[in-house]
Design an enzyme around this catalytic site. Structure first.
Site, PDB file in Angstrom:
ATOM      1  N   ARG A 192     160.920  33.080 -29.614  1.00  0.00           N
ATOM      2  CA  ARG A 192     160.124  32.642 -28.452  1.00  0.00           C
ATOM      3  C   ARG A 192     160.964  31.944 -27.376  1.00  0.00           C
ATOM      4  NH1 ARG A 192     156.952  35.528 -30.671  1.00  0.00           N
ATOM      5  NH2 ARG A 192     154.719  35.211 -30.924  1.00  0.00           N
ATOM      6  N   SER A 208     148.662  32.155 -29.054  1.00  0.00           N
ATOM      7  CA  SER A 208     149.070  31.038 -29.918  1.00  0.00           C
ATOM      8  C   SER A 208     149.359  29.826 -29.038  1.00  0.00           C
ATOM      9  CB  SER A 208     150.340  31.385 -30.685  1.00  0.00           C
ATOM     10  OG  SER A 208     150.139  32.521 -31.485  1.00  0.00           O
ATOM     11  N   GLU A 249     153.454  26.532 -27.138  1.00  0.00           N
ATOM     12  CA  GLU A 249     154.001  27.849 -26.830  1.00  0.00           C
ATOM     13  C   GLU A 249     153.808  28.222 -25.363  1.00  0.00           C
ATOM     14  OE1 GLU A 249     154.233  32.325 -27.558  1.00  0.00           O
ATOM     15  OE2 GLU A 249     152.702  31.116 -26.630  1.00  0.00           O
TER      16      GLU A 249
HETATM   17  N1  EPU Z   1     147.103  31.351 -40.939  1.00  0.00           N
HETATM   18  C1  EPU Z   1     146.194  30.370 -41.222  1.00  0.00           C
HETATM   19  N2  EPU Z   1     145.028  30.331 -40.517  1.00  0.00           N
HETATM   20  C2  EPU Z   1     144.743  31.238 -39.546  1.00  0.00           C
HETATM   21  C3  EPU Z   1     145.666  32.244 -39.267  1.00  0.00           C
HETATM   22  C4  EPU Z   1     146.854  32.277 -39.945  1.00  0.00           C
HETATM   23  O1  EPU Z   1     146.427  29.515 -42.084  1.00  0.00           O
HETATM   24  O2  EPU Z   1     143.669  31.120 -38.914  1.00  0.00           O
HETATM   25  C5  EPU Z   1     148.401  31.368 -41.643  1.00  0.00           C
HETATM   26  C6  EPU Z   1     148.417  32.286 -42.806  1.00  0.00           C
HETATM   27  O3  EPU Z   1     149.117  31.644 -43.823  1.00  0.00           O
HETATM   28  C7  EPU Z   1     149.200  33.495 -42.327  1.00  0.00           C
HETATM   29  C8  EPU Z   1     150.158  32.875 -41.337  1.00  0.00           C
HETATM   30  O4  EPU Z   1     149.422  31.802 -40.770  1.00  0.00           O
HETATM   31  O5  EPU Z   1     149.871  34.097 -43.380  1.00  0.00           O
HETATM   32  C9  EPU Z   1     150.603  33.839 -40.245  1.00  0.00           C
HETATM   33  O6  EPU Z   1     149.457  34.229 -39.513  1.00  0.00           O
HETATM   34  P1  EPU Z   1     149.484  35.402 -38.454  1.00  0.00           P
HETATM   35  O7  EPU Z   1     150.004  36.622 -39.072  1.00  0.00           O
HETATM   36  O8  EPU Z   1     148.168  35.464 -37.785  1.00  0.00           O
HETATM   37  O9  EPU Z   1     150.597  34.941 -37.434  1.00  0.00           O
HETATM   38  P2  EPU Z   1     150.772  33.596 -36.613  1.00  0.00           P
HETATM   39  O10 EPU Z   1     151.972  32.893 -37.151  1.00  0.00           O
HETATM   40  O11 EPU Z   1     149.562  32.790 -36.543  1.00  0.00           O
HETATM   41  C10 EPU Z   1     152.358  34.833 -34.932  1.00  0.00           C
HETATM   42  C11 EPU Z   1     152.611  34.837 -33.443  1.00  0.00           C
HETATM   43  C12 EPU Z   1     151.543  35.667 -32.732  1.00  0.00           C
HETATM   44  C13 EPU Z   1     151.596  37.077 -33.296  1.00  0.00           C
HETATM   45  C14 EPU Z   1     151.349  37.012 -34.817  1.00  0.00           C
HETATM   46  C15 EPU Z   1     151.477  38.348 -35.490  1.00  0.00           C
HETATM   47  C16 EPU Z   1     153.680  32.739 -32.881  1.00  0.00           C
HETATM   48  C17 EPU Z   1     153.542  31.377 -32.273  1.00  0.00           C
HETATM   49  N3  EPU Z   1     152.586  33.472 -32.932  1.00  0.00           N
HETATM   50  O12 EPU Z   1     151.110  34.178 -35.149  1.00  0.00           O
HETATM   51  O13 EPU Z   1     151.877  35.724 -31.353  1.00  0.00           O
HETATM   52  O14 EPU Z   1     150.630  37.919 -32.684  1.00  0.00           O
HETATM   53  O15 EPU Z   1     152.339  36.153 -35.421  1.00  0.00           O
HETATM   54  O16 EPU Z   1     152.813  38.691 -35.573  1.00  0.00           O
HETATM   55  O17 EPU Z   1     154.787  33.114 -33.287  1.00  0.00           O
HETATM   56  C18 EPU Z   1     151.475  34.465 -29.382  1.00  0.00           C
HETATM   57  O18 EPU Z   1     152.655  34.116 -29.426  1.00  0.00           O
HETATM   58  O19 EPU Z   1     150.713  34.083 -28.438  1.00  0.00           O
HETATM   59  C19 EPU Z   1     150.954  35.321 -30.414  1.00  0.00           C
HETATM   60  C20 EPU Z   1     149.684  35.680 -30.446  1.00  0.00           C
END
Ligand code: EPU
Length: 351
Positions: free
Chosen positions: A166, A243, A341
Site C-alpha cells: 500500500r 478498507s 489507509e
Molecule cells: N476478517 C475479519 N472480519 C471481517 C473480515 C475479515 O476478522 O469482517 C479477517 C479474517 O480473519 C480474514 C482476514 O481478515 O481471514 C482477511 O480478510 P479479507 O480477505 O477480507 O481481507 P482484508 O485484509 O480485510 C485486504 C485489503 C482489501 C482487499 C482484500 C482482499 C487491505 C487494507 N485491504 O482486506 O483491499 O480487497 O484484502 O484481498 O490490505 C482496500 O484496500 O481498500 C481493500 C478493499
C-alpha cells in the site's frame, strides 16, 4: 487560458464516501498542458492543490478544500505488444474497472484479481493497489507523470516508484512531486489466471479446466460484492473508502505479544523481511466492534469490519470520530496502532 475554473464546487458527490465540503476552486484536466495551466493558476494565487482521481480512497473534511482541486481526467486505453507481453497503457482518468475488463476481454493476464476496485487508473500506483493476491507493482512497467518541479512529462520506471504494501513514492517520500498522467502495465497474453488467494482458489476446486480470466474476474467481483467492496448503487454498505485501516505488518515479537493479549490466535500472513502481516478487521472485531456497529451517524459496514461507512447522513467528523475510537480501543487492547489507509483532505490536524 482554456482552463475552466469553477468555484465552490461540492465534492462529496465525487467521492465514494459521500461526505465533505466544497472545493474553493475546481478544474478538470484532460491533458498535461491543462495540468500545467491549473498548477500556474494555483501558484499565482498561492493556493494549495489537491489532485483528485476517482475519489474512492479519500476522507474529505466537512469544511472542504480551501485551494484548487484538480481532477485528472486524462483519457485513453491502448494495447501494444512487446517481447511476448502486451503493454496496456491507461490514461490516469480512466475508470480502473474498465481497464481490468478490457484486459480480461483480450485474454491478458495479470490484473484479473484487481476486478471491481473503485477508482481511476491513476490512483493505482499511488497506493500500490492490491487485492486477492495481486498487486499493481507486479505488472506495472512505468508511470507517466508530470514532474511539478520541472514542469516536464517523464516516464518513471517501476524501480523508481518505491513500491511496498500500500505504499509508493507518490504517497510517502515524494507526495507533492508528481502528477500521474498515465500508467503502463505488462500483461501476459493467454496467461494463467491467478487463484492464489485461498478465498478465490476454493471457488474453483474440482473444476475440470484451469479457471479462465473471465471466471476469476467474476468470482472476485462476487467476493467484493459480498463484503460491500463493490460499488452498488443504493447499497449503504459500500458508501466507504474501502478498507479504512491497513493490515498491520509487525515483527515476530510484537506478534507474540499480540497473541498473548488475544483470546484466540490472530490471523497471520507472511510479509517481507521476516515480518508478519495480521488482520486489521480481526483486531477491530476482537476490540469490541462487530460488523454493523454504529456511533453517531457513522457505522461499520454490516458486511466487512474493515470498512467504515456513511449510512446516509454522516459527516466527515462522524467518520473520523468513529475511526479514532476504533484506533484507540485496538491500541489499548493489543498495543498495535492501526494506520489509516485513505488520504485525508482538508483537515487541520493529521488523523
Ligand atoms: N476478517 C475479519 N472480519 C471481517 C473480515 C475479515 O476478522 O469482517 C479477517 C479474517 O480473519 C480474514 C482476514 O481478515 O481471514 C482477511 O480478510 P479479507 O480477505 O477480507 O481481507 P482484508 O485484509 O480485510 C485486504 C485489503 C482489501 C482487499 C482484500 C482482499 C487491505 C487494507 N485491504 O482486506 O483491499 O480487497 O484484502 O484481498 O490490505 C482496500 O484496500 O481498500 C481493500 C478493499
Amino acid at each position: 487560458m482554456r482552463l475552466d475554473i469553477q468555484e465552490h464546487v461540492p465534492l462529496a458527490p465525487l467521492t465514494t464516501f459521500g461526505v465533505g465540503g466544497p472545493a474553493r476552486y475546481f478544474t478538470s484536466a484532460g491533458a498535461a498542458a491543462d495540468v500545467i495551466d491549473a498548477l500556474d493558476f494555483a501558484a499565482t494565487r498561492s493556493l494549495p492543490v489537491f489532485v483528485l482521481g476517482g475519489g474512492s480512497n479519500i476522507v474529505l473534511a466537512d469544511r472542504g478544500f480551501p485551494g484548487l482541486v484538480l481532477k485528472v481526467a486524462t483519457a485513453g486505453l491502448s494495447i501494444e505488444s512487446s517481447d511476448g507481453h502486451a503493454i496496456l497503457r491507461a490514461g490516469a482518468g480512466e475508470e480502473w474497472d474498465r481497464v481490468v475488463s478490457l484486459a480480461v476481454e483480450r485474454n491478458l493476464a495479470g490484473i484479473e484479481c484487481l476486478s471491481g476496485i473503485p477508482g481511476s487508473a491513476g490512483g493505482t500506483p499511488v497506493q500500490n493497489v492490491g487485492a486477492y493476491g495481486q498487486e499493481i507493482s507486479e505488472t506495472l512497467v512505468s508511470v507517466e507523470v508530470l514532474d511539478r518541479e520541472t514542469q516536464t512529462v517523464r516516464d518513471l520506471p517501476r524501480a523508481e516508484c518505491g513500491f511496498s504494501y500500500r505504499t509508493s513514492i507518490f504517497n510517502s517520500t515524494l507526495p507533492d512531486r508528481y502528477i500521474v498522467l498515465a500508467v503502463r502495465y505488462a500483461l501476459t497474453p493467454a496467461g494463467p489466471a491467478a487463484t492464489r488467494y485461498p478465498e478465490i482458489g476454493r471457488r474453483f476446486e474440482g473444476l475440470d479446466h484451469p479457471p479462465t480470466l473471465a471466471e476469476v474476474r467474476s468470482v472476485v467481483r462476487e467476493a467484493r460484492a459480498s463484503k460491500g467492496m463493490l460499488l452498488t448503487p443504493g447499497d449503504a454498505d459500500c458508501r466507504s473508502a474501502g478498507s479504512f485501516f491497513k493490515n498491520p505488518v509487525v515483527d515476530e515479537d510484537t506478534f507474540k505479544a499480540l497473541e498473548a493479549a488475544a483470546s484466540k490466535t490472530p490471523p497471520r500472513y507472511p510479509a517481507p523481511a521476516g515480518k508478519v502481516k495480521t488482520s486489521a478487521a480481526w483486531l477491530i472485531e476482537q476490540a469490541g466492534f462487530p460488523k454493523g456497529f454504529s456511533r453517531g451517524a457513522a457505522a461499520i459496514s454490516r458486511k466487512h469490519t474493515l470498512a467504515i461507512i456513511n449510512p446516509g447522513n454522516a459527516t466527515a467528523s462522524d467518520i473520523v470520530a468513529l475511526a479514532r475510537e476504533i484506533r484507540s480501543k485496538v491500541e489499548d487492547r493489543f498495543g498495535v496502532k492501526l494506520a489509516p489507509e485513505p488520504t485525508f483532505v482538508g483537515f487541520d490536524e493529521p488523523f
